[in-house]
Design a protein around this motif. Structure first.
Motif, PDB file in Angstrom:
ATOM      1  N   LEU A 399       0.842  -1.188   0.000  1.00  0.00           N
ATOM      2  CA  LEU A 399       0.000   0.000   0.000  1.00  0.00           C
ATOM      3  C   LEU A 399       0.883   1.246   0.000  1.00  0.00           C
ATOM      4  O   LEU A 399       1.890   1.311   0.709  1.00  0.00           O
ATOM      5  CB  LEU A 399      -0.913   0.025   1.228  1.00  0.00           C
ATOM      6  N   LYS A 400       0.479   2.227  -0.826  1.00  0.00           N
ATOM      7  CA  LYS A 400       1.189   3.497  -0.875  1.00  0.00           C
ATOM      8  C   LYS A 400       0.188   4.638  -0.840  1.00  0.00           C
ATOM      9  O   LYS A 400      -0.879   4.552  -1.463  1.00  0.00           O
ATOM     10  CB  LYS A 400       2.033   3.601  -2.148  1.00  0.00           C
ATOM     11  N   LEU A 401       0.526   5.703  -0.109  1.00  0.00           N
ATOM     12  CA  LEU A 401      -0.323   6.880  -0.070  1.00  0.00           C
ATOM     13  C   LEU A 401       0.017   7.761  -1.256  1.00  0.00           C
ATOM     14  O   LEU A 401       1.136   8.283  -1.363  1.00  0.00           O
ATOM     15  CB  LEU A 401      -0.111   7.637   1.251  1.00  0.00           C
ATOM     16  N   LEU A 402      -0.945   7.920  -2.174  1.00  0.00           N
ATOM     17  CA  LEU A 402      -0.695   8.683  -3.394  1.00  0.00           C
ATOM     18  C   LEU A 402      -0.907  10.175  -3.168  1.00  0.00           C
ATOM     19  O   LEU A 402      -0.107  10.991  -3.630  1.00  0.00           O
ATOM     20  CB  LEU A 402      -1.619   8.180  -4.508  1.00  0.00           C
ATOM     21  N   THR A 403      -1.997  10.527  -2.516  1.00  0.00           N
ATOM     22  CA  THR A 403      -2.243  11.930  -2.176  1.00  0.00           C
ATOM     23  C   THR A 403      -2.979  11.994  -0.844  1.00  0.00           C
ATOM     24  O   THR A 403      -3.816  11.131  -0.568  1.00  0.00           O
ATOM     25  CB  THR A 403      -3.116  12.647  -3.243  1.00  0.00           C
ATOM     26  N   PRO A 404      -2.664  13.008  -0.016  1.00  0.00           N
ATOM     27  CA  PRO A 404      -1.544  13.960  -0.135  1.00  0.00           C
ATOM     28  C   PRO A 404      -0.233  13.297   0.288  1.00  0.00           C
ATOM     29  O   PRO A 404      -0.191  12.083   0.514  1.00  0.00           O
ATOM     30  CB  PRO A 404      -1.967  15.066   0.816  1.00  0.00           C
ATOM     31  N   LEU A 436      -2.382  19.742   6.265  1.00  0.00           N
ATOM     32  CA  LEU A 436      -3.796  19.728   6.628  1.00  0.00           C
ATOM     33  C   LEU A 436      -4.346  21.138   6.650  1.00  0.00           C
ATOM     34  O   LEU A 436      -3.878  21.995   7.408  1.00  0.00           O
ATOM     35  CB  LEU A 436      -3.982  19.079   7.999  1.00  0.00           C
ATOM     36  N   SER A 437      -5.334  21.391   5.812  1.00  0.00           N
ATOM     37  CA  SER A 437      -5.954  22.718   5.766  1.00  0.00           C
ATOM     38  C   SER A 437      -7.394  22.694   6.247  1.00  0.00           C
ATOM     39  O   SER A 437      -8.025  23.731   6.370  1.00  0.00           O
ATOM     40  CB  SER A 437      -5.907  23.260   4.331  1.00  0.00           C
ATOM     41  N   PRO A 464      -7.858  17.989  13.447  1.00  0.00           N
ATOM     42  CA  PRO A 464      -8.521  18.920  14.372  1.00  0.00           C
ATOM     43  C   PRO A 464      -9.492  19.840  13.635  1.00  0.00           C
ATOM     44  O   PRO A 464      -9.329  20.120  12.454  1.00  0.00           O
ATOM     45  CB  PRO A 464      -7.350  19.715  14.974  1.00  0.00           C
ATOM     46  N   ASN A 465     -10.505  20.315  14.340  1.00  0.00           N
ATOM     47  CA  ASN A 465     -11.465  21.238  13.723  1.00  0.00           C
ATOM     48  C   ASN A 465     -10.828  22.558  13.404  1.00  0.00           C
ATOM     49  O   ASN A 465     -11.206  23.238  12.442  1.00  0.00           O
ATOM     50  CB  ASN A 465     -12.651  21.465  14.666  1.00  0.00           C
ATOM     51  N   SER A 466      -9.894  22.974  14.220  1.00  0.00           N
ATOM     52  CA  SER A 466      -9.201  24.255  13.976  1.00  0.00           C
ATOM     53  C   SER A 466      -7.726  23.971  13.870  1.00  0.00           C
ATOM     54  O   SER A 466      -7.120  23.373  14.787  1.00  0.00           O
ATOM     55  CB  SER A 466      -9.470  25.241  15.119  1.00  0.00           C
ATOM     56  N   LEU A 467      -7.146  24.295  12.721  1.00  0.00           N
ATOM     57  CA  LEU A 467      -5.740  23.962  12.477  1.00  0.00           C
ATOM     58  C   LEU A 467      -4.913  25.250  12.390  1.00  0.00           C
ATOM     59  O   LEU A 467      -5.290  26.225  11.731  1.00  0.00           O
ATOM     60  CB  LEU A 467      -5.597  23.177  11.167  1.00  0.00           C
TER      61      LEU A 467
END
Length: 470
Positions: A399-404, A436-437, A464-467
């Motif tokens: 398994l590989k994380l493609l995005t992000p 993370l936005s 988190p809700n507020s980053l």
């Protein structure tokens, strides 16, 4: 006006109120059909022997190391033309079953019992395997009738022993072949090697099914279609005036009789259509329960029409409405619409099976869990992984994380998937805080086999809700 009068006179006739193979006392009337000949019979013969060849050869043919068709219900493993199906593919089987039901209903409503006459195993085995042997040994229709009536003598005993001995051999071979579909031909040979000293129970089962198969095709025969088969019974409620069936053109054929004057129809009442019928009916009496749409009567009638210099098609594929209205076309708007629906259904099922992956992967974020800090500059989410190997070989997955940009950490052993096994693991997906936005981030995970991308799976990462990534 003349056609309307013929139709009215024909419809006033009172037809039989009992089965053609049962007499007034309720006893069996044995059917001695004449061997069919003609263009349609030749087409049916090609179809039948193709199906028989496939049935007897399929357990011995292999694709990708697997039997061509393998239906192992005990181990819940099914192989069709190189594709292996496991319980995880149950949704595909349900879809195929629903499609089959709809197909049977629509197909019968439009085209009648063409399946019965052309591809049904009962018809294929009886008319193209057992009856040809009977014609070869006992002779034609007339000779069979004489042989049945004569006392038991050397000729009759010899022919009976020879014919039924061959029948038993065919029945035994057929059951062995069918058994091979269930446990595999090598396992069948292994079971048979110990007979009768060992594996005696399997021998008894095979002999019991052999006897049942022999009984059906040596004695019960057409009664299966008339008395047992539920499809034949359902035909009566699925057919209507627009259904395309093997039908007699009574407008053209009535009144019957020999002669060339205008008072006679084209039917010369030769009864050739009755002689060749494998279920013993008279197709001139209209659509009947026993009719399997085998087209033997069409070939017989066409040969007679040719001999008396009259147009063919007195018995043909047609609907009741097309005959009563003297229309030559067969397909109507409803038939075309239903046919389009059937094609679409088959296309959907075929697409579903063709696009079924060799490895099925499910990644779901673990319920009841929240994000966790992973070091000073990253967050992690916990996921449940489930993978099923549907191929016939062991495979190694990655398994590989493609995005992000991020990282996948697998908990437990590597993803070496055994044949037909389900692998379950937990995994962490780790994302840097500066990527993370928002609280929900879309993920795309690549599933690889030997470095080759098989599929992409989408999921979400909860943060988190507020980053504050400054």
């Amino acid at each position: 006006m003349a056609a309307e009068e013929k139709t009215s006179d024909y419809q006033k006739v009172t037809f039989r109120d009992r089965m053609s193979t049962v007499d007034n006392e309720g006893k069996r009337v044995w059917v001695f059909p004449q061997m069919p000949k003609g263009k349609l019979y030749n087409y049916r013969r090609v179809v039948a022997y193709t199906l028989l060849a496939f049935f007897y050869l399929a357990p011995h043919l292999k694709i990708k190391g697997e039997q061509l068709v393998f239906l192992n219900f005990l181990e819940r493993k099914f192989v069709l033309f190189g594709n292996t199906f496991y319980p995880q593919d149950f949704h595909l089987l349900v879809l195929a079953f629903i499609t089959l039901l709809v197909f049977i209903i629509l197909f019968t409503v439009v085209y009648g019992r063409i399946f019965c006459g052309w591809t049904c195993p009962q018809t294929v085995f009886l008319e193209f395997l057992y009856r040809p042997i009977e014609y070869l040994i006992d002779g034609n229709r007339r000779k069979q009738q004489v042989l049945a009536q004569q006392p038991m003598n050397l000729e009759k005993i010899t022919k009976r022993l020879l014919k039924h001995g061959i029948y038993l051999a065919i029945s035994f071979g057929t059951i062995i072949t069918f058994w091979s579909y269930l446990i595999g031909y090598p396992n069948v040979l292994a079971n048979m090697s110990g007979w009768p000293g060992s594996n005696f129970s399997s021998l008894l089962v095979v002999l019991a099914f052999t006897a049942a198969h022999y009984y059906v095709f040596a004695w019960f025969r057409e009664q299966v279609c008339s008395l047992v088969c539920p499809y034949g019974r359902l035909q009566g409620v699925m057919l209507d005036q627009n259904s395309i069936v093997v039908a007699y053109d009574y407008v053209r054929g009535e009144p019957r009789g020999r002669g060339r004057n205008e008072d006679k129809g084209d039917c010369i009442d030769c009864k050739r259509c009755v002689d060749v019928c494998p279920t013993g009916i008279d197709i001139r009496n209209g659509t009947q329960l026993e009719c399997i749409n085998c087209t033997a009567c069409i070939d017989a009638c066409n040969s007679v029409m040719y001999a008396v210099n009259k147009p063919k098609g007195l018995i043909r594929y047609a609907s009741e409405r097309s005959i009563s209205e003297s229309k030559k076309h067969v397909l109507n708007t409803r038939a075309i619409a239903y046919s389009v629906v059937l094609v679409i259904l088959l296309a959907v099922v075929s697409y579903s099976f063709m696009n079924r992956g060799d490895v099925e992967t499910t990644i779901i974020r673990a319920q009841g869990t929240l994000f966790q800090e992973y070091g000073a500059d990253a967050y992690s989410n916990l996921y449940n992984l489930q993978m099923v190997n549907k191929t016939s070989d062991a495979v190694q997955m990655e398994l590989k994380l493609l995005t992000p940009d991020g990282e996948i950490k697998l908990m437990g052993d590597e993803l070496n998937l055994e044949v037909g096994k389900v692998a379950k693991r937990n995994l962490l997906i780790i994302l840097p805080k500066n990527t993370l936005s928002q609280s929900n981030t879309h993920l795309v995970i690549g599933v690889y086999e030997d470095g080759e991308l098989l599929e992409e799976i989408k999921s979400t990462f909860v943060g988190p809700n507020s980053l504050d990534n400054e």
